[in-house]
Write an enzyme that holds these catalytic residues in place. Sequence first.
Site, PDB file in Angstrom:
ATOM      1  N   SER A   1       2.311   3.270  -3.569  1.00 49.42           N
ATOM      2  CA  SER A   1       3.253   2.221  -3.167  1.00 49.42           C
ATOM      3  C   SER A   1       4.478   2.807  -2.459  1.00 49.42           C
ATOM      4  O   SER A   1       4.768   4.000  -2.561  1.00 49.42           O
ATOM      5  CB  SER A   1       3.713   1.459  -4.414  1.00 49.42           C
ATOM      6  OG  SER A   1       4.458   2.347  -5.233  1.00 49.42           O
TER       7      SER A   1
ATOM      8  N   LYS B   1      -4.311   5.198 -14.169  1.00 51.84           N
ATOM      9  CA  LYS B   1      -5.132   4.014 -14.475  1.00 51.84           C
ATOM     10  C   LYS B   1      -6.627   4.314 -14.412  1.00 51.84           C
ATOM     11  O   LYS B   1      -7.430   3.637 -15.036  1.00 51.84           O
ATOM     12  CB  LYS B   1      -4.785   2.885 -13.514  1.00 51.84           C
ATOM     13  CG  LYS B   1      -3.319   2.453 -13.622  1.00 51.84           C
ATOM     14  CD  LYS B   1      -3.071   1.145 -12.910  1.00 51.84           C
ATOM     15  CE  LYS B   1      -1.678   0.636 -13.175  1.00 51.84           C
ATOM     16  NZ  LYS B   1      -0.676   1.291 -12.310  1.00 51.84           N
TER      17      LYS B   1
ATOM     18  N   GLU C   1       3.707  -6.969  -0.170  1.00 57.34           N
ATOM     19  CA  GLU C   1       2.276  -6.640  -0.194  1.00 57.34           C
ATOM     20  C   GLU C   1       1.693  -7.290  -1.457  1.00 57.34           C
ATOM     21  O   GLU C   1       2.173  -7.014  -2.564  1.00 57.34           O
ATOM     22  CB  GLU C   1       2.107  -5.124  -0.257  1.00 57.34           C
ATOM     23  CG  GLU C   1       0.668  -4.677  -0.286  1.00 57.34           C
ATOM     24  CD  GLU C   1       0.503  -3.158  -0.466  1.00 57.34           C
ATOM     25  OE1 GLU C   1       1.296  -2.548  -1.196  1.00 57.34           O
ATOM     26  OE2 GLU C   1      -0.429  -2.605   0.124  1.00 57.34           O
TER      27      GLU C   1
ATOM     28  N   LYS D   1      -2.685  15.231  -9.405  1.00 61.48           N
ATOM     29  CA  LYS D   1      -2.321  14.254 -10.443  1.00 61.48           C
ATOM     30  C   LYS D   1      -3.002  12.934 -10.099  1.00 61.48           C
ATOM     31  O   LYS D   1      -2.573  12.200  -9.222  1.00 61.48           O
ATOM     32  CB  LYS D   1      -0.805  14.044 -10.521  1.00 61.48           C
ATOM     33  CG  LYS D   1      -0.469  13.375 -11.851  1.00 61.48           C
ATOM     34  CD  LYS D   1       0.649  12.384 -11.831  1.00 61.48           C
ATOM     35  CE  LYS D   1       0.486  11.061 -11.217  1.00 61.48           C
ATOM     36  NZ  LYS D   1      -0.261  10.028 -11.964  1.00 61.48           N
TER      37      LYS D   1
ATOM     38  N   CYS E   1      -5.739  -0.546   0.794  1.00 60.16           N
ATOM     39  CA  CYS E   1      -4.552  -0.475   1.653  1.00 60.16           C
ATOM     40  C   CYS E   1      -4.876  -0.948   3.054  1.00 60.16           C
ATOM     41  O   CYS E   1      -3.988  -1.267   3.822  1.00 60.16           O
ATOM     42  CB  CYS E   1      -4.009   0.937   1.686  1.00 60.16           C
ATOM     43  SG  CYS E   1      -5.172   2.048   2.446  1.00 60.16           S
TER      44      CYS E   1
HETATM   45  P1  NAD Z   1       1.763   3.469  -7.336  1.00 60.23           P
HETATM   46  O1  NAD Z   1       2.797   3.869  -6.358  1.00 60.23           O
HETATM   47  O2  NAD Z   1       2.140   2.575  -8.439  1.00 60.23           O
HETATM   48  O3  NAD Z   1       1.129   4.791  -8.003  1.00 60.23           O
HETATM   49  C1  NAD Z   1       0.720   5.869  -7.194  1.00 60.23           C
HETATM   50  C2  NAD Z   1       1.040   7.170  -7.925  1.00 60.23           C
HETATM   51  O4  NAD Z   1       2.454   7.330  -8.023  1.00 60.23           O
HETATM   52  C3  NAD Z   1       0.480   7.212  -9.326  1.00 60.23           C
HETATM   53  O5  NAD Z   1      -0.094   8.484  -9.531  1.00 60.23           O
HETATM   54  C4  NAD Z   1       1.690   6.960 -10.213  1.00 60.23           C
HETATM   55  O6  NAD Z   1       1.611   7.656 -11.437  1.00 60.23           O
HETATM   56  C5  NAD Z   1       2.860   7.464  -9.387  1.00 60.23           C
HETATM   57  N1  NAD Z   1       4.073   6.645  -9.542  1.00 60.23           N
HETATM   58  C6  NAD Z   1       4.154   5.307  -9.659  1.00 60.23           C
HETATM   59  N2  NAD Z   1       5.427   4.912  -9.711  1.00 60.23           N
HETATM   60  C7  NAD Z   1       6.189   6.017  -9.644  1.00 60.23           C
HETATM   61  C8  NAD Z   1       7.600   6.257  -9.642  1.00 60.23           C
HETATM   62  N3  NAD Z   1       8.461   5.259  -9.721  1.00 60.23           N
HETATM   63  N4  NAD Z   1       8.022   7.523  -9.539  1.00 60.23           N
HETATM   64  C9  NAD Z   1       7.145   8.540  -9.429  1.00 60.23           C
HETATM   65  N5  NAD Z   1       5.801   8.366  -9.432  1.00 60.23           N
HETATM   66  C10 NAD Z   1       5.331   7.120  -9.532  1.00 60.23           C
HETATM   67  O7  NAD Z   1       0.551   2.854  -6.475  1.00 60.23           O
HETATM   68  P2  NAD Z   1      -0.765   2.170  -7.027  1.00 60.23           P
HETATM   69  O8  NAD Z   1      -0.426   0.838  -7.591  1.00 60.23           O
HETATM   70  O9  NAD Z   1      -1.535   3.118  -7.848  1.00 60.23           O
HETATM   71  O10 NAD Z   1      -1.573   1.973  -5.657  1.00 60.23           O
HETATM   72  C11 NAD Z   1      -1.434   0.831  -4.846  1.00 60.23           C
HETATM   73  C12 NAD Z   1      -0.560   1.102  -3.649  1.00 60.23           C
HETATM   74  O11 NAD Z   1      -1.075   2.209  -2.911  1.00 60.23           O
HETATM   75  C13 NAD Z   1      -0.521  -0.047  -2.658  1.00 60.23           C
HETATM   76  O12 NAD Z   1       0.800  -0.190  -2.193  1.00 60.23           O
HETATM   77  C14 NAD Z   1      -1.428   0.409  -1.531  1.00 60.23           C
HETATM   78  O13 NAD Z   1      -1.169  -0.156  -0.279  1.00 60.23           O
HETATM   79  C15 NAD Z   1      -1.144   1.873  -1.539  1.00 60.23           C
HETATM   80  N6  NAD Z   1      -2.203   2.621  -0.901  1.00 60.23           N
HETATM   81  C16 NAD Z   1      -1.966   3.122   0.335  1.00 60.23           C
HETATM   82  C17 NAD Z   1      -2.954   3.816   0.998  1.00 60.23           C
HETATM   83  C18 NAD Z   1      -2.720   4.369   2.362  1.00 60.23           C
HETATM   84  O14 NAD Z   1      -3.477   5.226   2.772  1.00 60.23           O
HETATM   85  N7  NAD Z   1      -1.702   3.915   3.062  1.00 60.23           N
HETATM   86  C19 NAD Z   1      -4.205   4.010   0.381  1.00 60.23           C
HETATM   87  C20 NAD Z   1      -4.402   3.498  -0.893  1.00 60.23           C
HETATM   88  C21 NAD Z   1      -3.386   2.804  -1.530  1.00 60.23           C
END
Ligand code: NAD
Length: 520
Positions: free
Chosen positions: A249, A200, A404, A196, A304
């Site tokens: 996140s 965005k 963050e 999935k 990240c």
């Molecule tokens: P996000 O959590 O908003 O979205 C990530 C995925 O989760 C998406 O596919 C989204 O559809 C799904 N999602 C979002 N909210 C959800 C919910 N409440 N319930 C179920 N699914 C949900 O993250 P983002 O904004 O796309 O990415 C940024 C975040 O990712 C930052 O916090 C960053 O630090 C983190 N990140 C971490 C790493 C790592 O390896 N630690 C790498 C890249 C990004």
Amino acid sequence: SQIFALRSSHFSTATQPSSSQRKPLRVPNLIGGTFVDSQSSSAIDVINPATQEVVSQVPLTTNEEFKAAVNAAKQAFPTWRNTPVTTRQRIMFKLQELIRRDIDKLAISITTEQGKTLKDAHGDVFRGLEVVEHACGMATLQMGEYVPNVSNGIDTYSIREPLGVCAGICPFNFPAMIPLWMFPIAVTCGNTFVLKPSEKDPGASIMLAELAMEAGLPNGVLNIVHGTKDIVNAICDDDDIRAISFVGSNVAGMHIYGRASAKGKRVQSNMGAKNHAIVLPDANMDSTLNALTAAGFGAAGQRCMALSTVVFVGDSKSWESKLVERAKALKVNAGTEPDADLGPVISKQAKERIHRLIQSGVENGARLLLDGRNIVVPGYEQGNFIGPTILSGVTADMECYKEEIFGPVLLCMEADSFEEAINIVNRNKYGNGASIFTTSGAAARKFQSEIEAGQVGINVPIPVPLPFFSFTGSKASFAGDLNFYGKAGVNFYTQIKTITQQWKDLPAGSGVSLAMPTSQ
Ligand code: NAD
């Protein structure tokens, strides 16, 4: 074909900025080897963050379609798990070649949907490509263990077998690298997969799936479904899915970790970060400031492993003004423009949130040394741009420090001693990465052993390991125990079976013994 139409829509967006007449294409799901339009009546716009153009639409996949994708993966599994590992590796070998062939097209898709500069988008693809290269050695990575003659005539060995259907849930910030952290390792281990992508920026995932199929990945081994919360919950709850890889996140990650673990699934969850750099006064000033500028503002801070907080120790705090000069010199522009150092942030909401956190820093007493909030980029007036921003005198109780930010905002803190700096970093709840800048081996060694972060840089600002190691975030930045890629990644996608075999001529009349067998 429909898919080539989709590809060309991604490419044409970058070259034809005024596409008001063009009807946005719906991004297809991939089910059982066929790219299919979702029947869902709900969809989300994929928006170019530099122009606000609608690039495409992502459907909120229906439950039936989701179940069809899982079933396709389930049906493909028995044949795929018995396909020789050498054959599976060769498909990855072909895939890496095809990714190289199409790297420019992938980069354009990423820049169009995500906003990062084309050069940075190439890096996004390349860091994922390295995982594909690593998967080409799966036969060695997946090797079991053998001890002959653990008892007379008895040998024991263990083998690593695939789990079955696995799933991946991706964030927006690395549209190619993160899907490539997941499915190449999973499928080369013999699993089948349901991906999935982020709603965005799903384009790169679709293109990578096309390439995987061109490389020879059989139908049903890789499937793609689009959507948001509902589809994620369906993945967590589905009894046919054995393991979930998540990157994103903390809110989503901890929800998925809890919900899917409760259903008995394996979960690896990489989450948010607040990566610190400690700067000692003996560091090489020029190279340190260059590293801080690049790691703080590259990708508009949406990595990240971005270095979002600098702790200047002792006299090094006088370097702040030079850091400001370097940050001021950066060019903010659409990622497709050749002179861009950083592009826009992903959405209007992200921009508002970042503005709010900068303002909260100011209201809590931080000094705004550089304010990027009012930037206007000629030709891209509608873009979600924020220029490099630096807040100084930040303290650990401020909201801008606790949250963050995930934008081009660098926080500067001060410490009188090295110990105090280490304490600041260790008290932060996140533990993704931390770096030190110094010319002292003794200080570097102390930092390496005392710092509580999973990925440590010594004069290296973004210490993301290559795929023969693992991505080892810790504390609130990770949940689970088997990290992404490297040996741990292979262990995550496989389960151990241990076999004990006896081959010997048994003497006649040896009798029956009911005692617990012990080695003889
Ligand atoms: P996000 O959590 O908003 O979205 C990530 C995925 O989760 C998406 O596919 C989204 O559809 C799904 N999602 C979002 N909210 C959800 C919910 N409440 N319930 C179920 N699914 C949900 O993250 P983002 O904004 O796309 O990415 C940024 C975040 O990712 C930052 O916090 C960053 O630090 C983190 N990140 C971490 C790493 C790592 O390896 N630690 C790498 C890249 C990004």
